[in-house]
Design an enzyme around this catalytic site. Structure first.
Site, PDB file in Angstrom:
ATOM      1  N   PHE A  91       0.843  -1.198   0.000  1.00 48.58           N
ATOM      2  CA  PHE A  91       0.000   0.000   0.000  1.00 48.58           C
ATOM      3  C   PHE A  91       0.873   1.242   0.000  1.00 48.58           C
ATOM      4  O   PHE A  91       2.034   1.218   0.419  1.00 48.58           O
ATOM      5  CB  PHE A  91      -0.957   0.012   1.197  1.00 48.58           C
ATOM      6  CG  PHE A  91      -0.282   0.058   2.550  1.00 48.58           C
ATOM      7  CD1 PHE A  91       0.019   1.280   3.159  1.00 48.58           C
ATOM      8  CD2 PHE A  91       0.042  -1.108   3.217  1.00 48.58           C
ATOM      9  CE1 PHE A  91       0.628   1.319   4.398  1.00 48.58           C
ATOM     10  CE2 PHE A  91       0.646  -1.073   4.464  1.00 48.58           C
ATOM     11  CZ  PHE A  91       0.945   0.147   5.056  1.00 48.58           C
ATOM     12  N   CYS A  92       0.292   2.328  -0.518  1.00 49.39           N
ATOM     13  CA  CYS A  92       0.919   3.647  -0.439  1.00 49.39           C
ATOM     14  C   CYS A  92      -0.114   4.586   0.184  1.00 49.39           C
ATOM     15  O   CYS A  92      -0.902   4.166   1.042  1.00 49.39           O
ATOM     16  CB  CYS A  92       1.423   4.121  -1.797  1.00 49.39           C
ATOM     17  SG  CYS A  92       0.168   4.229  -3.103  1.00 49.39           S
ATOM     18  N   TRP A  93      -0.119   5.845  -0.201  1.00 49.67           N
ATOM     19  CA  TRP A  93      -1.035   6.790   0.445  1.00 49.67           C
ATOM     20  C   TRP A  93      -2.482   6.596  -0.016  1.00 49.67           C
ATOM     21  O   TRP A  93      -3.383   6.392   0.785  1.00 49.67           O
ATOM     22  CB  TRP A  93      -0.565   8.226   0.195  1.00 49.67           C
ATOM     23  CG  TRP A  93      -1.557   9.293   0.587  1.00 49.67           C
ATOM     24  CD1 TRP A  93      -2.008  10.304  -0.203  1.00 49.67           C
ATOM     25  CD2 TRP A  93      -2.205   9.455   1.849  1.00 49.67           C
ATOM     26  NE1 TRP A  93      -2.910  11.085   0.485  1.00 49.67           N
ATOM     27  CE2 TRP A  93      -3.048  10.587   1.759  1.00 49.67           C
ATOM     28  CE3 TRP A  93      -2.175   8.756   3.053  1.00 49.67           C
ATOM     29  CZ2 TRP A  93      -3.840  11.031   2.802  1.00 49.67           C
ATOM     30  CZ3 TRP A  93      -2.969   9.190   4.119  1.00 49.67           C
ATOM     31  CH2 TRP A  93      -3.786  10.327   3.974  1.00 49.67           C
ATOM     32  N   ILE A 120      -3.394   3.714   2.473  1.00 51.87           N
ATOM     33  CA  ILE A 120      -3.485   3.905   3.919  1.00 51.87           C
ATOM     34  C   ILE A 120      -4.564   4.926   4.280  1.00 51.87           C
ATOM     35  O   ILE A 120      -5.084   4.938   5.389  1.00 51.87           O
ATOM     36  CB  ILE A 120      -2.121   4.312   4.519  1.00 51.87           C
ATOM     37  CG1 ILE A 120      -2.152   4.133   6.052  1.00 51.87           C
ATOM     38  CG2 ILE A 120      -1.748   5.735   4.123  1.00 51.87           C
ATOM     39  CD1 ILE A 120      -0.824   4.341   6.699  1.00 51.87           C
TER      40      ILE A 120
END
Length: 350
Positions: A91-93, A120
């Site tokens: 995952f990233c932002w 996230i």
């Protein structure tokens, strides 16, 4: 092809997954999903460079530079993922370019991986929703007592023995006093909230829970209102312990000889609230490394009077007081109280 998974599925299957945060180290440090690993696509400096290009030149140029940077890291990046067994979710932002790029590359290398839909940010929204919906807290046993009675130590030992505990200070990474961040790096509200929600899921099936009688603010974070309100309806346990033992507990916890400057700086923030001759004596004791004396004076002339005042103001109902010699005795007395309550409840129900 990699698959996207929803936040709901992630929560259900989280115990059986390894979560990998591919954002930069500073983003990971600021806030991540508890238990996640950090295998970043960009360093902080590289992320800043790509961001500057995006603003000054455009998205295409930024994407090209990003791919150039990432390409040089591919061998190490793939090697790191190969060392992780079982199901993996990246995952990233926002579930955007970074996690998509990572998942695509891993898929090409025959490394199965999921990607968190919404990143996230979707996890943070889920945490907020969980706290907003919080309307029930199990029966609480709330530990109270003067500074140094080892309330946090007691909670952690009870937790080790399998009792349901909400350790707010651990979640905040702060001890809750003016000296509370010494030797620690306090968490922000986002991290605290996430750790709290994770712990609530662990303790939700218990009929009761232990926590410490904290103020609304612990370091950088605020305690959610339901936990502060439940203090009035829980079983208040007040711990009394000899001064010598309290001083020992504080010295063992804070280790002021390792953080002399931090201790002195914290003391300066409260110095004006202490009668001048005593304040001078405390300052001299700290400077001369007479830490036992400094702690005793702080307890007698600052912390104990403040605690007695707040107790008189806010705890006017029924309470249980236990007088013990040390933390070990306190733990045994508290466990007896829980067993006693269970027996009474069983008799009433029958």
């Amino acid at each position: 092809m990699f698959t996207d998974i929803s936040i709901e599925r992630l929560i259900d299957e989280k115990k059986n997954m390894t979560l990998i945060d591919v954002r930069s180290p500073s983003e990971y440090k600021d806030f991540t999903i508890p238990g996640s690993l950090n295998i970043p696509i960009f360093s902080d400096a590289e992320r800043a460079e790509v961001g500057t290009i995006y603003k000054q030149v455009g998205p295409e140029a930024a994407e090209e530079r990003g791919l150039e940077i990432f390409s040089a890291k591919l061998p190490d990046f793939i090697k790191a993922f190969k060392q992780i067994e079982g199901d993996k979710t990246v995952f990233c932002w926002r579930g955007g370019m970074r996690s998509r790029t990572a998942a695509t590359v891993l898929d090409l290398m025959k490394i199965p991986v999921h990607r968190l839909d919404g990143g996230i940010r979707s996890y943070r929204n889920w945490v907020v929703d969980q706290l907003d919906a919080l309307d029930f807290i199990p029966k609480a046993y709330i530990l109270n007592g003067n500074t140094g009675t080892g309330k946090t130590i007691i909670l952690r030992k009870l937790e080790q023995e399998g009792y349901p505990v909400l350790d707010f200070e651990r979640m905040a990474n702060h001890r809750g006093s003016i000296f509370g961040q010494i030797g620690l790096e306090p968490h922000n509200q986002k991290t605290f909230d996430a750790l709290l929600v994770e712990k609530l899921h662990v303790t939700q099936d218990f009929p009761y829970v232990f926590f410490e009688g904290e103020s609304k603010r612990i370091g950088r974070v605020l305690l959610p209102e339901p936990f502060y309100n439940v203090k009035e309806n829980g079983t208040q346990i007040f711990i009394e312990m000899p001064m010598e033992e309290r001083v020992k507990n504080i010295l063992d916890d804070y280790r002021p000889w390792e953080f002399k400057e931090e201790c002195m700086e914290a003391f300066r923030r409260i110095k004006s609230r202490i009668h001048t001759p005593i304040a001078t004596e405390i300052q001299n004791a700290l400077q001369n490394e007479e830490f036992s004396l400094a702690v005793r004076l702080l307890l007698e002339y600052y912390y104990d009077p403040r605690y007695q005042y707040s107790t008189a103001q806010y705890f006017k109902g029924n309470k249980i007081t236990i007088s013990v010699q040390n933390v070990e005795e306190a733990i045994e007395e508290i466990k007896k109280l829980v067993v006693h309550k269970k027996k009474i409840n069983k008799l009433i129900c029958n």
